[in-house]
Write a protein that holds these residues in place. Structure first.
Motif, short mmCIF file in Angstrom:
data_model
loop_
_atom_site.label_atom_id
_atom_site.label_comp_id
_atom_site.label_asym_id
_atom_site.label_seq_id
_atom_site.Cartn_x
_atom_site.Cartn_y
_atom_site.Cartn_z
N ASP A 2 100.14 -28.51 44.89
CA ASP A 2 101.26 -29.44 44.89
C ASP A 2 101.14 -30.44 46.04
N ARG A 5 98.60 -33.05 45.13
CA ARG A 5 99.16 -33.99 44.14
C ARG A 5 100.07 -35.00 44.81
N LYS A 6 100.92 -34.54 45.71
CA LYS A 6 101.84 -35.45 46.38
C LYS A 6 101.08 -36.47 47.24
N GLU A 9 99.40 -38.98 44.84
CA GLU A 9 100.39 -39.90 44.27
C GLU A 9 100.78 -40.97 45.28
N ASP A 74 98.66 -41.96 34.27
CA ASP A 74 98.28 -42.01 35.67
C ASP A 74 99.30 -41.24 36.50
N LEU A 75 98.82 -40.70 37.63
CA LEU A 75 99.69 -39.95 38.53
C LEU A 75 100.66 -40.85 39.27
N SER A 76 100.26 -42.09 39.51
CA SER A 76 101.05 -43.01 40.35
C SER A 76 102.13 -43.74 39.54
N GLN A 97 103.47 -41.42 32.96
CA GLN A 97 103.06 -40.82 34.21
C GLN A 97 102.72 -39.36 33.94
N ASP A 99 99.95 -35.77 35.38
CA ASP A 99 99.00 -35.15 36.29
C ASP A 99 97.82 -34.60 35.48
N THR A 101 95.94 -32.21 36.09
CA THR A 101 95.90 -30.75 36.07
C THR A 101 96.89 -30.17 35.07
N ASN A 102 97.82 -30.98 34.58
CA ASN A 102 98.80 -30.53 33.59
C ASN A 102 99.21 -31.72 32.73
N THR A 122 91.06 -35.00 42.03
CA THR A 122 91.78 -33.76 41.75
C THR A 122 91.21 -32.63 42.60
#
Length: 229
Positions: A2, A5-6, A9, A74-76, A97, A99, A101-102, A122
């Motif tokens: 997590d 990911r943060k 992002e 996209d994650l962003s 939006q 991730d 990984t999921n 990732t």
């Protein structure tokens, strides 16, 4: 996971506007100009394609202009905001939006995917490969662009040597190739985007591994296989 990911992002939110100012040139004349023609060689038109790590969406737009129905992810949030602003009236194209990984897709939902320089950002590329295997249809195609060993963006992983937390892993193209082939993907073809200064005539004589060593990016066209029990 997590925390990674943060951090990723936030970093790509910060990079989004600069990326957007350069993306058209990258895709039309720069390091990404060969990607769409290479994709079209193998992936039938009219399919539903996921552009995973789509950035500001210009690559997704080019796919849609070449006959594909495309969902860019996209994650962003800022990247997705720019993508929707840039391509607001295109029935064959949408953005979400998400991730890697999921990813927010159902099992076997997609006819193919494109993931250009996104797996390197990732924490666990293996889990991403498994997720992409899950969301794609049997025998579908996946195009991955993996940064070469001398690609400038790899500077983002250097801080690990000072004990810093980083969001760019050090996976080499040949490492990705082996990981993919061990986990339900067969290599169909590869294409090399060379670092500036490489004599391409000389490079054509080299083995695949040596070609990868000279690249800014290696493009891998993979086809989904059944996972071994």
């Amino acid at each position: 996971m997590d925390e990674w990911r943060k951090m990723a992002e936030a970093a790509w939110n910060d990079k989004a506007d600069l990326w957007n100012s350069n993306s058209v040139e990258m895709w039309n004349a720069g390091s990404r100009k060969d990607i769409i023609p290479f994709f079209k060689e193998f992936v039938p038109e009219e399919g539903h394609i996921g552009d995973l790590g789509c950035g500001d969406g210009y690559g997704s737009y080019l796919l849609s202009q070449n006959g594909y129905r495309v969902t860019g992810m996209d994650l962003s949030p800022r990247m997705i905001e720019l993508a929707n602003q840039n391509q607001s009236e295109n029935e064959r194209l949408s953005f979400i939006q998400g991730d890697l990984t999921n990813p927010p897709f159902k099992e076997a939902q997609l006819d193919g995917i494109m993931a250009i320089n996104s797996l390197e950002w990732t924490k666990d590329p293996l889990s991403v490969l498994k997720e992409i295997h899950r969301i794609t249809k049997p025998e579908s195609y996946a195009l991955f662009g993996i940064l070469g060993p001398t690609a400038h963006p790899r500077k983002n992983s250097f801080g690990r040597l000072r004990g810093e937390k980083v969001i760019c892993n050090t996976m080499m193209p040949w490492e990705f190739e082996q990981l993919a082939q061990e986990n339900g993907w067969k290599k169909i073809a590869e294409h090399h985007v060379y670092k500036r200064g490489v004599d391409t005539h000389f490079a054509r004589q080299l083995s695949s591994e040596l070609k990868q060593a000279l690249t800014f990016m290696t493009l891998f066209m993979l086809q989904k296989q059944n996972l071994k029990g």
